[in-house]
Scaffold this motif. Structure first.
Motif, PDB file in Angstrom:
ATOM      1  N   VAL A   2       0.858  -1.224   0.160  1.00 18.27           N
ATOM      2  CA  VAL A   2      -0.181   0.230   0.033  1.00 18.27           C
ATOM      3  C   VAL A   2       0.809   1.274   0.185  1.00 18.27           C
ATOM      4  CG1 VAL A   2      -1.640   1.296   1.004  1.00 18.27           C
ATOM      5  CG2 VAL A   2      -1.753  -1.217   1.106  1.00 18.27           C
ATOM      6  N   GLY A   3       0.458   2.243  -0.790  1.00 16.72           N
ATOM      7  CA  GLY A   3       1.450   3.387  -0.855  1.00 16.72           C
ATOM      8  C   GLY A   3       0.291   4.694  -0.821  1.00 16.72           C
ATOM      9  N   PHE A   4       0.511   5.922  -0.065  1.00 18.76           N
ATOM     10  CA  PHE A   4      -0.268   6.904  -0.355  1.00 18.76           C
ATOM     11  C   PHE A   4       0.478   7.957  -1.384  1.00 18.76           C
ATOM     12  CE2 PHE A   4      -1.726   5.538   3.607  1.00 18.76           C
ATOM     13  CZ  PHE A   4      -3.079   5.865   3.663  1.00 18.76           C
ATOM     14  N   CYS A   5      -0.163   8.442  -1.985  1.00 20.35           N
ATOM     15  CA  CYS A   5       0.233   9.334  -3.247  1.00 20.35           C
ATOM     16  C   CYS A   5      -0.529  10.592  -3.581  1.00 20.35           C
ATOM     17  CB  CYS A   5       0.236   8.474  -4.657  1.00 20.35           C
ATOM     18  SG  CYS A   5      -1.158   8.004  -5.199  1.00 20.35           S
ATOM     19  N   GLY A   6      -0.151  11.276  -4.464  1.00 19.71           N
ATOM     20  CA  GLY A   6      -0.965  12.631  -4.656  1.00 19.71           C
ATOM     21  C   GLY A   6      -1.926  12.091  -5.878  1.00 19.71           C
ATOM     22  N   GLY A   7      -2.596  13.070  -6.241  1.00 19.83           N
ATOM     23  CA  GLY A   7      -3.713  13.117  -7.186  1.00 19.83           C
ATOM     24  C   GLY A   7      -2.878  12.509  -8.576  1.00 19.83           C
ATOM     25  N   GLY A   8      -3.954  11.385  -9.078  1.00 19.21           N
ATOM     26  CA  GLY A   8      -3.362  10.994 -10.373  1.00 19.21           C
ATOM     27  C   GLY A   8      -2.240   9.947 -10.191  1.00 19.21           C
ATOM     28  N   GLY A   9      -1.888   9.601  -9.163  1.00 19.89           N
ATOM     29  CA  GLY A   9      -0.971   8.447  -8.676  1.00 19.89           C
ATOM     30  C   GLY A   9       0.570   8.810  -8.505  1.00 19.89           C
ATOM     31  N   THR A  10       0.786  10.277  -8.566  1.00 23.43           N
ATOM     32  CA  THR A  10       2.098  10.834  -8.474  1.00 23.43           C
ATOM     33  C   THR A  10       1.962  12.205  -7.714  1.00 23.43           C
ATOM     34  OG1 THR A  10       1.993  12.317 -10.474  1.00 23.43           O
ATOM     35  CG2 THR A  10       3.056   9.801 -10.592  1.00 23.43           C
ATOM     36  N   PRO A  11       3.017  12.488  -6.639  1.00 23.24           N
ATOM     37  CA  PRO A  11       4.187  11.523  -6.475  1.00 23.24           C
ATOM     38  C   PRO A  11       3.702  10.831  -5.235  1.00 23.24           C
ATOM     39  CG  PRO A  11       4.447  13.779  -5.505  1.00 23.24           C
ATOM     40  CD  PRO A  11       3.311  13.765  -6.212  1.00 23.24           C
ATOM     41  N   LEU A  12       4.339   9.696  -5.124  1.00 21.48           N
ATOM     42  CA  LEU A  12       4.308   9.129  -3.702  1.00 21.48           C
ATOM     43  C   LEU A  12       4.855  10.130  -2.632  1.00 21.48           C
ATOM     44  CD1 LEU A  12       5.527   5.219  -4.539  1.00 21.48           C
ATOM     45  CD2 LEU A  12       3.156   6.174  -3.885  1.00 21.48           C
ATOM     46  N   PHE A  13       4.107   9.885  -1.588  1.00 17.73           N
ATOM     47  CA  PHE A  13       4.580  10.835  -0.568  1.00 17.73           C
ATOM     48  C   PHE A  13       5.840  10.358  -0.073  1.00 17.73           C
ATOM     49  CE2 PHE A  13      -0.231  12.143  -0.379  1.00 17.73           C
ATOM     50  CZ  PHE A  13       0.061  13.426  -1.135  1.00 17.73           C
ATOM     51  N   MET A  14       6.689  11.441   0.883  1.00 19.24           N
ATOM     52  CA  MET A  14       7.926  11.139   1.323  1.00 19.24           C
ATOM     53  C   MET A  14       8.844  11.790   0.155  1.00 19.24           C
ATOM     54  SD  MET A  14       7.611  10.073   4.354  1.00 19.24           S
ATOM     55  CE  MET A  14       9.225   9.606   4.853  1.00 19.24           C
ATOM     56  N   GLY A  15       8.452  12.937  -0.262  1.00 20.91           N
ATOM     57  CA  GLY A  15       9.228  13.423  -1.253  1.00 20.91           C
ATOM     58  C   GLY A  15       8.812  12.567  -2.715  1.00 20.91           C
ATOM     59  N   CYS A  16      10.001  12.511  -3.315  1.00 24.28           N
ATOM     60  CA  CYS A  16      10.132  11.679  -4.858  1.00 24.28           C
ATOM     61  C   CYS A  16      10.445  10.275  -4.514  1.00 24.28           C
ATOM     62  CB  CYS A  16      10.814  12.307  -5.751  1.00 24.28           C
ATOM     63  SG  CYS A  16       9.990  13.769  -6.409  1.00 24.28           S
ATOM     64  N   GLU A  17      10.597   9.850  -3.174  1.00 23.09           N
ATOM     65  CA  GLU A  17      11.493   8.527  -2.784  1.00 23.09           C
ATOM     66  C   GLU A  17      10.262   7.490  -2.858  1.00 23.09           C
ATOM     67  OE1 GLU A  17      14.327   8.674  -2.829  1.00 23.09           O
ATOM     68  OE2 GLU A  17      15.057  10.566  -2.104  1.00 23.09           O
ATOM     69  N   ILE A  18      10.693   6.216  -2.986  1.00 27.55           N
ATOM     70  CA  ILE A  18       9.844   5.126  -2.954  1.00 27.55           C
ATOM     71  C   ILE A  18       9.651   4.689  -1.543  1.00 27.55           C
ATOM     72  CG2 ILE A  18       9.272   2.889  -4.272  1.00 27.55           C
ATOM     73  CD1 ILE A  18       9.375   5.372  -6.123  1.00 27.55           C
ATOM     74  N   GLU A  19       8.525   4.910  -0.958  1.00 28.78           N
ATOM     75  CA  GLU A  19       8.381   4.477   0.155  1.00 28.78           C
ATOM     76  C   GLU A  19       6.838   3.567   0.358  1.00 28.78           C
ATOM     77  OE1 GLU A  19      10.347   4.599   2.793  1.00 28.78           O
ATOM     78  OE2 GLU A  19      11.766   5.564   1.931  1.00 28.78           O
ATOM     79  N   TRP A  20       7.054   2.316   0.739  1.00 27.28           N
ATOM     80  CA  TRP A  20       5.611   1.747   0.651  1.00 27.28           C
ATOM     81  C   TRP A  20       5.397   0.991   2.213  1.00 27.28           C
ATOM     82  CZ3 TRP A  20       2.800   1.482  -3.745  1.00 27.28           C
ATOM     83  CH2 TRP A  20       3.658   1.915  -4.878  1.00 27.28           C
ATOM     84  N   MET A  21       4.194   0.936   2.542  1.00 28.76           N
ATOM     85  CA  MET A  21       3.842   0.367   3.632  1.00 28.76           C
ATOM     86  C   MET A  21       3.749  -1.277   3.013  1.00 28.76           C
ATOM     87  SD  MET A  21       1.148   2.795   5.424  1.00 28.76           S
ATOM     88  CE  MET A  21      -0.181   2.964   3.883  1.00 28.76           C
ATOM     89  N   THR A  22       4.660  -2.068   3.613  1.00 31.44           N
ATOM     90  CA  THR A  22       4.761  -3.381   3.391  1.00 31.44           C
ATOM     91  C   THR A  22       4.270  -4.268   4.320  1.00 31.44           C
ATOM     92  OG1 THR A  22       7.193  -3.452   3.896  1.00 31.44           O
ATOM     93  CG2 THR A  22       6.746  -3.076   1.649  1.00 31.44           C
ATOM     94  N   PRO A  23       3.730  -5.541   3.981  1.00 32.50           N
ATOM     95  CA  PRO A  23       2.964  -6.545   5.013  1.00 32.50           C
ATOM     96  C   PRO A  23       4.439  -6.948   5.720  1.00 32.50           C
ATOM     97  CG  PRO A  23       2.398  -6.872   2.877  1.00 32.50           C
ATOM     98  CD  PRO A  23       3.421  -5.844   2.605  1.00 32.50           C
ATOM     99  N   GLN A  24       4.340  -7.162   7.022  1.00 30.97           N
ATOM    100  CA  GLN A  24       5.290  -7.921   7.604  1.00 30.97           C
ATOM    101  C   GLN A  24       5.086  -9.366   7.853  1.00 30.97           C
ATOM    102  OE1 GLN A  24       7.740  -5.899   9.530  1.00 30.97           O
ATOM    103  NE2 GLN A  24       6.710  -4.700   8.341  1.00 30.97           N
ATOM    104  N   SER A  25       6.260  -9.846   7.360  1.00 33.50           N
ATOM    105  CA  SER A  25       6.310 -11.603   7.194  1.00 33.50           C
ATOM    106  C   SER A  25       7.938 -11.889   7.454  1.00 33.50           C
ATOM    107  CB  SER A  25       5.878 -12.018   5.756  1.00 33.50           C
ATOM    108  OG  SER A  25       6.063 -13.334   5.716  1.00 33.50           O
TER     109      SER A  25
END
Length: 319
Positions: free
Chosen positions: A79-102
């Motif tokens: 899951v990732g939070f982003c701006g309108g239209g899918g860009t940018p992902l928040f946390m600047g322009c970096e790639i930060e995802w909420m990833t499942p813990q396993s």
């Protein structure tokens, strides 16, 4: 445990769905994950088939419940939070995802990846192999995609073949990652020019903040590719920080490396074609997601990352 096993029955590399949602609430209801849209007279619920989903990007005006996140995590959905239209992902322009813990993901891939990563020459060899595979994927996709051919994208055209063959010949001669990045940037710039010429888009300049349709669609499509790349790395258990091309200290850099395997083949030409046809953002998104599935982009990403990791793990070296 049976429920979790059922949710993970579809391999990530075979999953078909990537969602971008906006102006809605994501929740859990009756054992399913739904998103709720509010209308004047009624609220509408729509089911998300989480067992067949890789990524959910939450855009403007969205919220998600804790129960929904728990189910998404159990199904292995990023899951990732982003701006309108899918860009940018928040946390600047970096790639930060909420990833499942396993704690039960495979270990051989990260061990194989780290077995070569600290050796600069081996890391460079993997970067070179990624670039060669990137070229081969462009050739494979463009040879069989009728939509691209209808707009003049043929791999045996002089300008296209010269660009791809020229880059392929340069790759083995590079002795530094910086030089390889420079050669890659020159090639991508030439591909932009080729695509702009084919679609009769004049005076194109690649600038993520430009605001024209082609640039906006490139931004949007690239972030969709980043979602697939992040999923690939999470499933294989390889941290995003162990890049082979992009900066070693750049957060999420390996996501960019893996996404680059497919961006030029699929996102780049369709961004220009959809801009020429003045498609809406939603129409463009549907086109890209369809092409990802049609050309098995996620499968390709998985195979390349696994091959790079296992060739080192099994042989003790990158050849």
């Amino acid at each position: 445990m049976d429920q979790l096993s059922d949710l993970k029955a579809i391999l990530h590399s075979k999953r078909a769905n990537l969602y971008y949602l906006e102006h809605c609430r994501v929740m859990q209801k009756d054992g399913r994950v739904l998103y709720l849209t509010e209308a004047k007279n009624e609220n509408q619920y729509w089911n998300i088939p989480i067992a067949n989903t890789t990524v959910i990007m939450l855009g403007t005006g969205t919220s998600i419940t804790q129960a929904a996140m728990r189910m998404l995590a159990s199904a292995g959905v990023l899951v990732g939070f982003c701006g309108g239209g899918g860009t940018p992902l928040f946390m600047g322009c970096e790639i930060e995802w909420m990833t499942p813990q396993s704690e039960y993901r495979p270990t051989e891939y990260v061990q194989g990846w780290l077995s070569f990563w600290f050796d600069e020459s081996k890391r460079l060899n993997v970067a070179k192999e990624f670039q060669q595979q990137r070229i081969q994927f462009i050739e494979s996709v463009w040879k069989k995609d009728r939509d691209l051919q209808e707009h003049g994208f043929y791999t045996d055209d002089l300008d296209i073949s010269k660009t791809l063959n020229g880059f392929a010949k340069k790759i083995p001669a590079q002795t530094k990652v910086g030089d390889l990045l420079l050669a890659e940037a020159v090639t991508t710039k030439q591909l932009y020019k080729i695509a702009a010429t084919r679609t009769q888009i004049k005076d194109f300049n690649r600038n993520p903040d430009e605001g024209d349709l082609a640039n906006d669609f490139l931004n949007h499509g690239n972030y969709l590719a980043y979602g697939l790349a992040a999923t690939t790395l999470w499933v294989l258990g390889i941290p995003h920080g162990f890049a082979v091309m992009h900066g070693k200290t750049r957060r999420g850099a390996l996501v960019f490396d893996v996404a680059d395997l497919i961006k030029d083949a699929i996102v780049l030409p369709h961004a220009f074609i959809c801009a020429k046809e003045k498609m809406t953002e939603q129409e463009f998104r549907q086109q890209i997601l369809q092409k990802f599935t049609e050309h098995k982009a996620l499968d390709f990403m998985f195979n390349q990352v696994k091959n790079a990791a296992l060739s080192s793990f099994n042989e003790g070296q990158i050849t």
